[in-house]
Design an enzyme around this catalytic site. Structure first.
Site, PDB file in Angstrom:
ATOM      1  N   GLU A  79       0.782  12.696  16.333  1.00  5.93           N
ATOM      2  CA  GLU A  79       0.174  13.796  16.899  1.00  5.93           C
ATOM      3  C   GLU A  79       0.086  14.744  15.504  1.00  5.93           C
ATOM      4  O   GLU A  79      -0.822  15.545  15.298  1.00  5.93           O
ATOM      5  CB  GLU A  79       1.013  14.702  17.811  1.00  5.93           C
ATOM      6  CG  GLU A  79       1.169  14.119  19.204  1.00  5.93           C
ATOM      7  CD  GLU A  79      -0.284  13.784  19.848  1.00  5.93           C
ATOM      8  OE1 GLU A  79      -1.434  14.595  19.358  1.00  5.93           O
ATOM      9  OE2 GLU A  79      -0.577  13.195  20.648  1.00  5.93           O
ATOM     10  N   TYR A 139       0.483  22.626  21.099  1.00  3.24           N
ATOM     11  CA  TYR A 139      -0.183  21.516  21.551  1.00  3.24           C
ATOM     12  C   TYR A 139       0.701  20.168  21.125  1.00  3.24           C
ATOM     13  O   TYR A 139       0.661  19.466  22.165  1.00  3.24           O
ATOM     14  CB  TYR A 139      -1.749  21.382  20.616  1.00  3.24           C
ATOM     15  CG  TYR A 139      -1.999  20.026  20.597  1.00  3.24           C
ATOM     16  CD1 TYR A 139      -2.580  19.370  21.807  1.00  3.24           C
ATOM     17  CD2 TYR A 139      -1.689  19.194  19.720  1.00  3.24           C
ATOM     18  CE1 TYR A 139      -3.049  18.008  21.931  1.00  3.24           C
ATOM     19  CE2 TYR A 139      -2.003  17.668  19.714  1.00  3.24           C
ATOM     20  CZ  TYR A 139      -2.590  17.205  20.684  1.00  3.24           C
ATOM     21  OH  TYR A 139      -3.016  15.975  20.928  1.00  3.24           O
ATOM     22  N   ASP A 159      -6.419  21.051  23.179  1.00  6.69           N
ATOM     23  CA  ASP A 159      -6.942  20.751  21.582  1.00  6.69           C
ATOM     24  C   ASP A 159      -8.558  20.883  21.625  1.00  6.69           C
ATOM     25  O   ASP A 159      -8.964  21.636  22.594  1.00  6.69           O
ATOM     26  CB  ASP A 159      -6.466  19.543  21.299  1.00  6.69           C
ATOM     27  CG  ASP A 159      -7.385  18.404  21.837  1.00  6.69           C
ATOM     28  OD1 ASP A 159      -7.892  18.623  23.120  1.00  6.69           O
ATOM     29  OD2 ASP A 159      -7.581  17.186  21.576  1.00  6.69           O
TER      30      ASP A 159
END
Length: 356
Positions: A41, A124, A142
DNA sequence: AAGGCGGGGGA
DNA sequence: TCCCCAGCCTT
């Protein structure tokens, strides 16, 4: 905006079904541990999957566990990150690893507050880790999700405004499937990346095309509204490639700011009104205590960086004796440049001054 | 609330 | 060229 239960159920069913058939095989999907999901991520922040992929594989080989990462030198972490950009991500990653290893007993946080407390983890990334690694029904928003939701519900207005973000996070929260939160969130992103693309979406392949308000209006590519662009600014640099005994001199940038912590050839931004060579000579004298360096022009290197257009005037000089100009400077063989934490621009400058 | 932060890919 | 990318942090 409150969604009808049947709309929610339909979107969940269609997306998860589509994802099961069409998802890409990705290394962090086959084994979604918290460490791997976190690393992926962070690498994927403002970075496309294809770009991050080889970095992820190298990183996992070098630092297979969060403890291995915590025990590494920051410089080695930056070296593996070199070329990927947004280098504060690497510094935050290393700091967060030391927090997890030394303050949390090596256990990954599995709560929103615990994850948000880690440097480099925002709303996020926290939601992605919670849903994908810990199977918790946390929403994510996102760039992909923003585009998919903007089109599905034909959202008007700036999706980046506070009101737009509130609406998007509210929709994502209503939609995330509590039974399979990780698959649902990844399905939304996968759809945005592979089907619901920015310029020319493949609505014929979209599992939720029947529900899409933007498609019904006939112009899905009009959603979300284009973001206003900041003006491109020109930046002029002067850089000195100093050579001695077939080695070149690198200095280290300060930890904060652009290319923070990376090594580079000594150089500086030059105002348009000033002579590049004069600015360079002054910098070499003040910072590195080098006087009377005979600088020869090599040429110009152009580099584009976000909304900046950089022109670098490159000079070279031979330094007769192998002096150590200052503590943060280091002599390296040109062949070793590829194994150091340096930016793409520094690689370009090296090619220009030293040849391929 | 706005800007800064890298670099690459695709139209 | 221009826009966008599995965003976050600082001011």
């Amino acid at each position: 905006m409150k969604l009808p239960p049947e709309t929610i159920a339909s979107i969940r069913r269609r997306l998860i079904g589509w994802f099961a058939r069409h998802q890409r095989v990705l290394p962090w999907r086959s084994e979604p541990t918290a460490y791997r999901v976190w690393l992926s991520e962070v690498m994927l922040q403002q970075t496309q999957v294809a770009t991050a992929l080889p970095y992820f594989e190298r990183f996992m080989r070098a630092f297979p566990t969060v403890r291995a990462l915590a025990g590494a030198d920051l410089d080695d972490v930056l070296t593996l990150w070199a070329g990927l950009g947004y280098y504060s991500r690497a510094r935050n990653l290393h700091r967060a690893a030391t927090i997890i290893a030394h303050e949390l007993g090596g256990r990954f946080p599995d709560t929103p507050a615990g994850l948000l407390a880690l440097p480099g983890v925002g709303r996020y990334s926290a939601g992605a880790i919670l849903s994908i690694a810990f199977n918790q029904p946390a929403p994510i928003v996102d760039g992909n999700v923003t585009r998919v939701l903007s089109r599905l519900f034909a959202l008007r207005g700036d999706p980046r405004s506070p009101a737009g973000l509130r609406r998007l996070w509210s929709l994502a929260e209503q939609l995330v499937d509590p039974r399979r939160p990780g698959d649902f969130n990844q399905a939304m992103m996968e759809l945005g990346a592979m089907v619901c693309t920015p310029a020319t979406p493949s609505c014929g392949k979209c599992p939720v095309a029947k529900l899409c308000r933007a498609l019904a209006l006939g112009q899905p590519e009009r959603f979300p509204p284009a973001r206003r662009r900041s003006p491109v600014r020109a930046e002029r640099w002067a850089v000195a490639v100093l050579r001695s005994d077939a080695e070149v001199l690198l200095v280290r940038r300060e930890a904060a700011g652009r290319w923070g912590g990376l090594r580079e050839f000594p150089g500086l931004v030059v105002p348009a009104s000033q002579s590049a060579i004069a600015a360079l000579r002054a910098m070499l004298r003040e910072r590195l205590a080098l006087r009377n360096v005979r600088l020869s022009p090599v040429g110009q290197v152009r580099h584009q960086l976000s909304h900046r257009d950089m022109t670098v005037e490159v000079f070279t000089a031979a330094i007769p004796s192998r002096i150590e100009p200052s503590s943060d400077a280091r002599w390296v063989a040109p062949a070793d440049l590829s194994s150091l934490a340096i930016s793409r621009l520094t690689h370009k400058i090296a090619r220009a001054a030293l040849g391929a």
